[in-house]
Design a protein around this motif. Structure first.
Motif, short mmCIF file in Angstrom:
data_model
loop_
_atom_site.label_atom_id
_atom_site.label_comp_id
_atom_site.label_asym_id
_atom_site.label_seq_id
_atom_site.Cartn_x
_atom_site.Cartn_y
_atom_site.Cartn_z
N ILE B 8 0.86 -1.18 0.00
CA ILE B 8 0.00 0.00 0.00
C ILE B 8 0.89 1.22 0.00
O ILE B 8 1.71 1.40 0.90
CB ILE B 8 -0.89 0.03 1.25
CG1 ILE B 8 -1.76 -1.22 1.29
CG2 ILE B 8 -1.74 1.29 1.28
CD1 ILE B 8 -2.53 -1.39 2.58
N CYS B 9 0.73 2.05 -1.00
CA CYS B 9 1.57 3.24 -1.06
C CYS B 9 1.13 4.22 0.02
O CYS B 9 -0.02 4.63 0.07
CB CYS B 9 1.48 3.91 -2.41
SG CYS B 9 2.48 5.40 -2.47
N VAL B 10 2.05 4.57 0.91
CA VAL B 10 1.72 5.58 1.91
C VAL B 10 2.51 6.85 1.63
O VAL B 10 2.75 7.67 2.51
CB VAL B 10 1.95 5.11 3.36
CG1 VAL B 10 0.93 4.05 3.73
CG2 VAL B 10 3.36 4.58 3.57
N THR B 13 1.10 11.71 -1.57
CA THR B 13 -0.02 11.90 -2.50
C THR B 13 -1.09 10.84 -2.27
O THR B 13 -2.27 11.15 -2.10
CB THR B 13 0.46 11.83 -3.96
OG1 THR B 13 1.54 12.74 -4.11
CG2 THR B 13 -0.65 12.18 -4.92
N CYS B 14 -0.66 9.60 -2.26
CA CYS B 14 -1.62 8.52 -2.05
C CYS B 14 -2.27 8.64 -0.69
O CYS B 14 -3.46 8.42 -0.53
CB CYS B 14 -0.94 7.16 -2.17
SG CYS B 14 -0.45 6.81 -3.85
N PHE B 15 -1.47 9.02 0.28
CA PHE B 15 -1.99 9.10 1.65
C PHE B 15 -3.14 10.10 1.74
O PHE B 15 -4.20 9.78 2.27
CB PHE B 15 -0.86 9.51 2.60
CG PHE B 15 -1.17 9.25 4.04
CD1 PHE B 15 -1.15 7.96 4.54
CD2 PHE B 15 -1.46 10.30 4.89
CE1 PHE B 15 -1.44 7.72 5.88
CE2 PHE B 15 -1.73 10.07 6.23
CZ PHE B 15 -1.72 8.78 6.73
N MET B 47 4.11 6.44 -9.01
CA MET B 47 3.00 6.48 -9.96
C MET B 47 2.29 7.83 -9.99
O MET B 47 1.50 8.11 -10.87
CB MET B 47 1.96 5.41 -9.60
CG MET B 47 2.48 4.01 -9.52
SD MET B 47 3.17 3.45 -11.07
CE MET B 47 1.71 3.55 -12.11
N CYS B 48 2.53 8.64 -8.97
CA CYS B 48 1.72 9.84 -8.81
C CYS B 48 2.31 11.05 -9.53
O CYS B 48 1.79 12.14 -9.44
CB CYS B 48 1.60 10.16 -7.32
SG CYS B 48 3.18 10.50 -6.56
N LYS B 49 3.41 10.86 -10.20
CA LYS B 49 4.11 11.98 -10.79
C LYS B 49 3.27 12.70 -11.85
O LYS B 49 2.31 12.15 -12.39
CB LYS B 49 5.44 11.52 -11.41
CG LYS B 49 6.40 10.93 -10.39
CD LYS B 49 7.09 12.01 -9.59
CE LYS B 49 7.14 11.79 -8.14
NZ LYS B 49 7.69 11.11 -7.24
#
Ligand code: FES
Lengths: 482, 85
Positions: B8-10, B13-15, B47-49
């Motif tokens: 789980i990406c923490v 951005t993901c958070f 991935m959030c770039k």
């Protein structure tokens, strides 16, 4: 704060604004954002994309720090509002506004008979209704709303729990009845003479129709201009980001803040001072003293509970102490308080040392927009050695714990008054009534700690982490693990 | 059989865009899946770039990325991968 679509949309908009602003494109792009997000043939979340766009426009205005109330010309483009925002020197004093286009004008009739009604033989609802407002028609109970007085008797007596109370979420959430319907215009409005800026209506509204005016543009403007901006982070920050305090300091530094100052540092001073004040007040014969660090609570007492006002501690809040210290050391720097709180914006307006207030949510959006990942930062050393109890201020009961520890340490010899501490964990209609009783000395206790938000600051309206996890993180920090 | 790795990406951005809720994944995992997965937190998965933040939060299940991840979509992906083993 609970995850939902409205929060997500707001956060995405924030990220977008910060990104475009930092890249220098915002003025040119801002007017297009509502169209980009809601293209003509795309999906709408309300009745149609056109309404969605209108709502997005107002949301963007709020992010720019401009309230719906400030709108004089509906056709004024966002780019002009952006210019207004960049030109202003001081943030606005009013914080919350009701966005009428987004408001769903929730029904006022509060009791509803659901399909679970079986039209039973005993019919306790019809018998117990003091106004004879319920009758059984075609095998189901019906309420005649012309007669109903919203007493709720029927809900209590129905054996099937078939009658429910449908609240108006914002009114239900407001602890001081400051948000209500204007009978004439049929619009929901906030009475600012009664509002304590706790932000509860904002999180309660399922249509996200209550907007908070941000100061993020003001802060970004300073950062972009290379000014010295110091981030004063509230103790609740641990647990808001997956990362340690030192990593947050590093992330803030990358984002352009000159440095991070923990408000827990001010919390130490608040504690020392408040402890002495408590002893003095007890000596003087006061029956109770109550805390002053939660601005929404203090405002609630000022506006609604005159009986308790003389007993509110005069000790400045941790934010004030911290800001004072920072300004003393660095008179030219700008100070930005960063926390989970709406009411701090109001407190900051009255505090000459705190220039701006940002929320954790806004900070998170800022990190995301600048592609700064807290969890992969190399932690910076923390320059200040802050006592654990001061870091614990962010959870309910943190303040009293701090005071007690302080008393014990600083005055081992002193004759201590017997401490009887009481907590109010979250303001609502009921607890506000209790406050008056404390003021009149009708309830036991000589030290009353009140936090407007349930769970303390970690449960604040602009927090991002889950309350349970954030509480655990704050407790850990208080135990010395940062 | 190897456990399926669930990261789980923490990252920030993901958070803020929902991963904080995903931390409860473990709680909602169906009984039968519990010993088949290995759940960890991950720093930014990269991935959030750029403009892709709109797809956050991201979760890596095995070597697949689930975008706009929710507890249910992650569980679906785990089940999917178990089927093809
Ligand atoms: S923060 Fe999750 S992919 Fe970057």
């Amino acid at each position: 704060m609970q995850a939902n679509d409205a929060n997500r949309v707001r956060r995405e908009l924030l990220i977008k604004i910060v990104r475009e602003f930092m890249q220098g494109n915002l003025a040119e792009k801002i007017d297009r954002i509502p169209y980009e997000l809601r293209p003509r043939d795309g999906q709408s979340s309300r009745c149609c994309v056109f309404k969605d766009r209108a709502v997005i426009k107002y949301r963007l205005m709020a992010i720019l720090g401009i309230g719906v109330e400030n709108e004089t010309d509906e056709a004024k483009p966002l780019s002009e509002y952006l210019q207004d925002a960049l030109d202003r020197e001081l943030p606005d004093e009013d914080i919350l506004s009701v966005l009428d286009v987004a408001c769903s004008h929730c029904i006022t009739s509060r009791y509803l008979i659901t399909n679970a009604c079986r039209g039973c033989f005993a019919r306790p609802c019809t018998f117990n209704c003091p106004k004879k407002a319920i009758a059984v028609v075609n095998g189901q109970a019906r309420i005649n709303y012309d007669l109903c007085i919203d007493c709720g008797k029927c809900t209590q007596v129905c054996p099937y729990h078939a009658i429910i109370r449908v609240p108006i979420p914002c009114e239900e959430a407001c602890p001081v009845n400051a948000i209500r319907r204007d009978e004439e215009t049929d619009r929901q409005y906030i009475d600012f003479k009664a509002c304590i800026s706790c932000g509860k209506c904002m999180t309660a509204c399922p249509f996200a129709a209550i907007l908070e005016r941000s100061q993020i543009i003001d802060v970004l403007k300073l950062i972009k201009a290379g000014r010295k901006v110091i981030a004063m982070v509230a103790p609740a920050i641990v647990g808001q980001f997956a990362g340690k305090l030192g990593q947050i300091a590093a992330a803030l530094h990358h984002a352009g803040f000159a440095r991070m100052e923990e408000v827990a540092y001010g919390a130490e001073m608040t504690t020392t001072h408040e402890t002495e004040e408590f002893l003095e007040r007890m000596k003087k014969g006061d029956h109770i003293m109550t805390t002053s660090c939660c601005p929404a609570y203090v405002e609630a007492v000022k506006l609604h509970v005159p009986e308790l006002l003389p007993f509110v501690s005069d000790t400045p809040s941790p934010m004030r102490y911290t800001a004072e210290a920072v300004k003393k050391q660095d008179p030219d720097a700008f100070t930005v308080f960063i926390g989970p709180c709406v009411a701090k914006r109001k407190e900051a307006v009255a505090d000459q040392n705190t220039d701006y207030v940002m929320t954790f949510e806004e900070l998170g959006a800022m990190f995301a927009a600048m592609q700064i990942d807290v969890s992969s930062q190399e932690a910076l050393p923390l320059d200040r050695d802050v006592k654990g109890y001061a870091r614990g201020f962010a959870t309910s009961c943190g303040v009293s714990a701090a005071i007690l520890e302080e008393l014990h340490q600083s005055h081992p010899e002193i004759e201590m008054p017997e401490i009887n501490k009481q907590f109010i964990n979250g303001l609502d209609h009921k607890t506000v009534k209790q406050l008056a009783l404390y003021g009149r000395g009708k309830l036991p206790g000589n030290f009353l700690e009140v936090m407007a938000c349930e769970g303390g600051c970690v449960g604040g309206p602009c927090a991002i982490g889950k309350v349970t996890l954030a509480t655990a993180a704050v407790k850990k920090a208080a135990a010395g693990e940062v | 059989m190897d456990k399926i790795k669930v990261e789980i990406c923490v990252g920030t951005t993901c958070f803020i865009l929902g991963a904080s809720e995903l931390q409860e994944l473990e709680r909602f995992l169906p009984e039968g899946l519990r010993d088949k997965v290995d759940i960890t937190g991950a720093t930014c998965l990269g991935m959030c770039k750029d403009d892709n933040y709109g797809q956050a939060p991201f979760v890596r299940v095995g070597n697949r990325i689930v975008s706009n991840a929710s507890i249910s979509s992650v569980i679906e992906q785990i089940e999917e991968q178990l089927k093809h083993r």
